[in-house]
Design an enzyme around this catalytic site. Structure first.
Site, PDB file in Angstrom:
ATOM      1  N   GLU A   1       3.247 -15.137   3.222  1.00 12.33           N
ATOM      2  CA  GLU A   1       4.199 -14.884   4.294  1.00 12.33           C
ATOM      3  C   GLU A   1       4.598 -16.237   4.882  1.00 12.33           C
ATOM      4  OE1 GLU A   1       4.043 -12.327   8.493  1.00 12.33           O
ATOM      5  OE2 GLU A   1       2.221 -13.229   7.682  1.00 12.33           O
TER       6      GLU A   1
ATOM      7  N   LYS B   1       8.971  -6.546   6.593  1.00  6.33           N
ATOM      8  CA  LYS B   1       7.683  -6.198   7.196  1.00  6.33           C
ATOM      9  C   LYS B   1       7.828  -5.059   8.193  1.00  6.33           C
ATOM     10  CE  LYS B   1       3.863  -8.573   9.613  1.00  6.33           C
ATOM     11  NZ  LYS B   1       3.501  -9.877  10.232  1.00  6.33           N
TER      12      LYS B   1
ATOM     13  N   CYS C   1       0.905  -9.143   5.620  1.00  2.00           N
ATOM     14  CA  CYS C   1      -0.017  -9.528   6.680  1.00  2.00           C
ATOM     15  C   CYS C   1      -0.512  -8.355   7.534  1.00  2.00           C
ATOM     16  CB  CYS C   1       0.620 -10.615   7.542  1.00  2.00           C
ATOM     17  SG  CYS C   1      -0.582 -11.646   8.437  1.00  2.00           S
TER      18      CYS C   1
END
Length: 266
Positions: A40, A106, A142
């Site tokens: 990321e 995300k 993440c």
């Protein structure tokens, strides 16, 4: 299937970060990997103003990433930032290379431990998978790792691998949480979990001046049985791993948690 995880420390300059990506992608290709994943925030590290750096998926940074994938002859997955409404950006994974062109925004934003990603980042909403050599791979980023339903959605979509680029925040107990969570998500969905994080900036000789999540290292490949098969330390490195795709079916026969799911009644 052979994959590579490139654990790097990115800085604020997108062009310099692409130089690192190019070098690492060619090393991965030389190893025989069919896919190389970067963390990321590969485009630019957290802790800088992301709005001025964000570019669309047809912009120069993404275009050069596609060129790197073509040069190296493998699929490249890397984190970047794309423009979003109201002056925000989207935390995006671009997956590009032979037969692959996809992006994942995300879904779960890191509003935790005193950091508010949602102040500057717009959330995505779509589950995304890619196919590499007939192997289906789910994409996550993440903080998504704390939400098992996403990884089960990968499995429901036919994925046998989940790929998790990250820039994990440092702090007491955070390494332990990272290692626990990636193993748990592999078990939840009985699939391979390949987690690639930013290297610890201190181990890279970089100075951190903000409280932004800039990485702790410890990228790892976890089997569908939840066992860690290989991992890196804090410092930059390239992890090359062979994934036995048939093992997923074997584990799912032995522990059919996906087939045994039942929704609780309210």
């Amino acid at each position: 299937m052979r994959i590579a995880l490139s654990q790097i420390t990115t800085g604020p300059d997108p062009k310099r970060n692409l130089d690192v990506v190019r070098e690492q992608a060619h090393l991965a290709a030389e190893s025989g990997a069919r896919l190389v994943a970067f963390p990321e925030a590969t485009m630019a590290c957290f802790g800088v103003k992301l709005g001025p750096l964000a570019e669309p998926l047809d912009g120069p940074w993404a275009t050069e990433l596609r060129g790197i994938a073509k040069e190296a002859g493998l699929v490249v997955v890397a984190g970047m930032f794309t423009p979003a409404p109201d002056g925000k950006v989207t935390n995006t994974l671009l997956a590009t290379g032979p037969g692959v062109e996809a992006s994942y925004d995300k879904i779960h934003l890191y509003d935790a431990f005193g950091f508010a990603e949602s102040d500057t980042v717009a959330a995505g909403s779509e589950v995304v998978t890619i196919d590499v050599d007939d192997v289906r791979i789910g994409l996550a980023t993440c903080y998504d790792v704390r939400f098992p339903e996403l990884f089960r959605a990968h499995a429901d979509a036919g994925a046998v691998v989940s790929l998790l680029p990250a820039s994990w925040g440092a702090g007491p107990g955070k390494r332990e949480q990272w290692e626990l969570l990636i193993r748990a998500r592999a078990l939840d969905a009985t699939l391979w979990l390949a987690a690639v994080g930013q290297a610890d900036p201190a181990a890279s000789g970089a100075t951190v001046t903000s409280k932004a999540p800039t990485g702790i290292g410890f990228s790892a490949v976890v089997g569908p049985d939840g066992a860690v098969r290989d991992r890196l330390g804090m410092e930059p490195g390239l992890l090359v791993a062979d994934l036995d795709i048939e093992e997923v079916a074997s584990v799912r026969r032995a522990v059919p948690v996906l087939a045994n799911r039942r929704l609780p009644q309210n």
